[in-house]
Design an enzyme around this catalytic site. Structure first.
Site, short mmCIF file in Angstrom:
data_model
loop_
_atom_site.label_atom_id
_atom_site.label_comp_id
_atom_site.label_asym_id
_atom_site.label_seq_id
_atom_site.Cartn_x
_atom_site.Cartn_y
_atom_site.Cartn_z
N GLY A 11 0.84 -1.21 0.00
CA GLY A 11 0.00 0.00 0.00
C GLY A 11 0.86 1.25 0.00
O GLY A 11 1.84 1.32 0.74
N ARG A 72 0.90 -5.11 -5.05
CA ARG A 72 1.04 -6.26 -4.14
C ARG A 72 1.21 -7.46 -5.07
O ARG A 72 0.24 -7.95 -5.63
CB ARG A 72 -0.19 -6.40 -3.25
CG ARG A 72 -0.31 -5.27 -2.23
CD ARG A 72 -1.41 -5.53 -1.21
NE ARG A 72 -1.31 -4.62 -0.08
CZ ARG A 72 -2.01 -3.49 0.05
NH1 ARG A 72 -2.86 -3.14 -0.87
NH2 ARG A 72 -1.86 -2.73 1.11
N ASP A 103 5.66 -4.70 6.13
CA ASP A 103 6.28 -5.98 6.51
C ASP A 103 6.14 -7.07 5.45
O ASP A 103 7.05 -7.89 5.28
CB ASP A 103 5.80 -6.46 7.89
CG ASP A 103 4.29 -6.54 7.98
OD1 ASP A 103 3.61 -6.13 7.02
OD2 ASP A 103 3.79 -7.03 9.02
N SER A 105 6.28 -6.60 2.27
CA SER A 105 7.34 -6.28 1.28
C SER A 105 8.70 -6.72 1.82
O SER A 105 9.56 -7.19 1.06
CB SER A 105 7.36 -4.78 1.00
OG SER A 105 6.07 -4.32 0.72
N THR A 126 4.46 2.67 5.48
CA THR A 126 3.07 2.22 5.56
C THR A 126 2.32 3.14 6.52
O THR A 126 2.86 3.54 7.55
CB THR A 126 2.95 0.76 6.06
OG1 THR A 126 1.59 0.54 6.52
CG2 THR A 126 3.86 0.43 7.22
N ASP A 128 0.06 2.29 8.39
CA ASP A 128 -0.37 1.54 9.58
C ASP A 128 0.56 1.67 10.79
O ASP A 128 0.15 1.40 11.91
CB ASP A 128 -0.52 0.05 9.24
CG ASP A 128 -1.69 -0.22 8.32
OD1 ASP A 128 -2.58 0.65 8.23
OD2 ASP A 128 -1.72 -1.29 7.69
N ASP A 130 2.89 -0.25 11.84
CA ASP A 130 2.84 -1.52 12.58
C ASP A 130 4.15 -2.31 12.48
O ASP A 130 4.17 -3.51 12.69
CB ASP A 130 1.67 -2.36 12.07
CG ASP A 130 1.74 -2.63 10.57
OD1 ASP A 130 2.59 -2.01 9.89
OD2 ASP A 130 0.96 -3.45 10.07
N GLY A 171 -6.74 0.41 8.88
CA GLY A 171 -6.00 -0.40 9.84
C GLY A 171 -6.67 -1.75 9.99
O GLY A 171 -7.47 -1.94 10.89
N GLU A 188 -14.65 10.12 21.90
CA GLU A 188 -15.22 9.55 23.13
C GLU A 188 -14.82 8.08 23.27
O GLU A 188 -14.57 7.59 24.36
CB GLU A 188 -16.75 9.64 23.11
CG GLU A 188 -17.30 10.94 23.65
CD GLU A 188 -16.99 12.12 22.75
OE1 GLU A 188 -16.88 11.94 21.52
OE2 GLU A 188 -16.85 13.24 23.28
O1 F6P Z 1 -1.47 -1.39 4.78
C1 F6P Z 1 -1.99 -0.14 4.58
C2 F6P Z 1 -3.47 -0.18 4.36
O2 F6P Z 1 -3.87 1.12 4.00
C3 F6P Z 1 -4.32 -0.71 5.49
O3 F6P Z 1 -4.51 0.21 6.55
C4 F6P Z 1 -5.59 -1.04 4.77
O4 F6P Z 1 -6.34 -1.95 5.48
C5 F6P Z 1 -5.08 -1.61 3.50
O5 F6P Z 1 -3.82 -1.02 3.28
C6 F6P Z 1 -5.97 -1.34 2.31
O6 F6P Z 1 -5.39 -1.92 1.20
P1 F6P Z 1 -5.84 -1.70 -0.31
O7 F6P Z 1 -4.84 -0.85 -0.96
O8 F6P Z 1 -5.83 -3.06 -0.89
O9 F6P Z 1 -7.20 -1.08 -0.30
#
Ligand code: F6P
Length: 320
Positions: A11, A72, A103, A105, A126, A128, A130, A171, A188
């Protein structure tokens, strides 16, 4: 070392262009040649690659997306695909590879190194955030700021109409965007995949706020925790509050990178080249406590990064 390759994979995230620019310019500064590989590992397998020069990366430091494009790749996960990529390593004379991505990649890069011995260097990119071994990955800060900006706008209309808003953010497996954006925007409730939260607890908190005279509420849901639409439906059913759902989606992946992401990307991209030139391999560069560091790629991908529970607890206390 005379020639290296660079690709972006998985991504996209804002700041990847600044990282490409840093790799290319740092390498050229030290007399190396750089081959830009398009569409991630797909282009690596298909020889979709060309030499880059100083001009190839002009005017991109502020642009979202990736000029090398990304993918991907299914084919690179097969031994046959990696064999084709290795033929291209020989054809283009690559002696090292910088992989900007997440990760998945990095796993591909390591598998390739184990089979063919090409030194690889991972640069975490990324939204994320993560990846183990770095406090921040490229694009996370921009994504969080995009969410906060959207929540500010939604809050205006939520207040005017006395509504409960559910805002779904990205996420799939990581709640980092939801957590950081939720704390920064005073949500909240924050729902993240790492911490299960029952709908009754959420409704009870909303009702408590309502009894105290609170007229609107913001709930941030990471897509991996629950579906925003489903949460909105349940809340409406159980509380009777006027409830609306907004799914922010891919706007979180684009846009001009923040200064933080540009600086992070520039520092990490340059460091990746420096390490390859020193003969290091299979490392990931990262930023820890404000310092540029590196760690074994294997270690970086072997477990996922823990969510900052102290931050999660604080968000709960501040939104009581
Ligand atoms: O890994 C990054 C991310 O944006 C995630 O947060 C999300 O779930 C996913 O990629 C979405 O992927 P795609 O590009 O396949 O819509």
């Amino acid at each position: 070392m005379q020639r290296i390759g660079v690709l972006t994979s998985g991504g996209d995230s804002s700041g990847m262009n600044a990282a490409i620019r840093a790799v290319v310019r740092k390498a050229i500064y030290h007399g190396l040649e750089v081959i830009g590989i398009r569409r991630g590992y797909t282009g690596f397998v298909e020889a979709d690659m060309d030499p880059m020069n100083l001009g190839s990366v002009a005017d991109i430091v502020h642009r979202g997306g990736t000029i090398l494009r990304t993918a991907r790749s299914e084919v690179f996960s097969t031994p046959e695909g990696r064999k084709k990529a290795y033929d291209n390593v020989k054809r283009f004379g690559l002696q090292g590879l910088v992989v900007i991505g997440g990760d998945g990649s990095f796993r591909g890069a390591l598998a390739f190194h184990k089979e063919y011995g090409l030194p690889v260097m991972g640069v975490p990119g990324t939204i994320d955030n993560d990846i183990n071994g770095t406090d921040y990955s490229i694009g996370f800060d921009t994504a969080v700021n995009t969410v906060v900006d959207a929540v500010n706008k939604i809050r205006d209309t939520a207040t005017s109409h006395e509504r409960t808003f559910i805002i779904e953010v990205m996420g799939r497996e990581s709640g980092n965007i939801a957590l950081h954006a939720g704390l920064a925007s005073g949500a909240e409730t924050i729902m993240i995949p790492e911490v299960p939260l029952g709908i009754d607890d959420i409704c009870e908190k909303l009702n408590r706020g309502h009894r105290r005279g609170k007229l609107h509420s913001i709930i941030i849901v990471a897509e991996g925790a629950a579906s925003g639409i489903e949460i909105g439906r349940l809340i409406k059913e159980k509380t009777g509050f006027d409830t609306k759902v907004t799914i922010l989606g891919h706007i979180q992946r684009g846009g001009t990178p923040t200064a933080f992401d540009r600086i992070l990307a520039s520092s990490l991209g340059a460091k990746a080249v420096e390490l390859l030139m020193k003969g290091e391999k299979n490392k990931m560069v990262g930023m820890v406590s404000g310092k540029v560091v590196s760690k074994d790629l294997q270690e970086a991908i072997s477990s996922s990064k823990n969510i900052a529970m102290d931050m999660y607890d604080l968000a709960g206390i501040l939104s009581i």
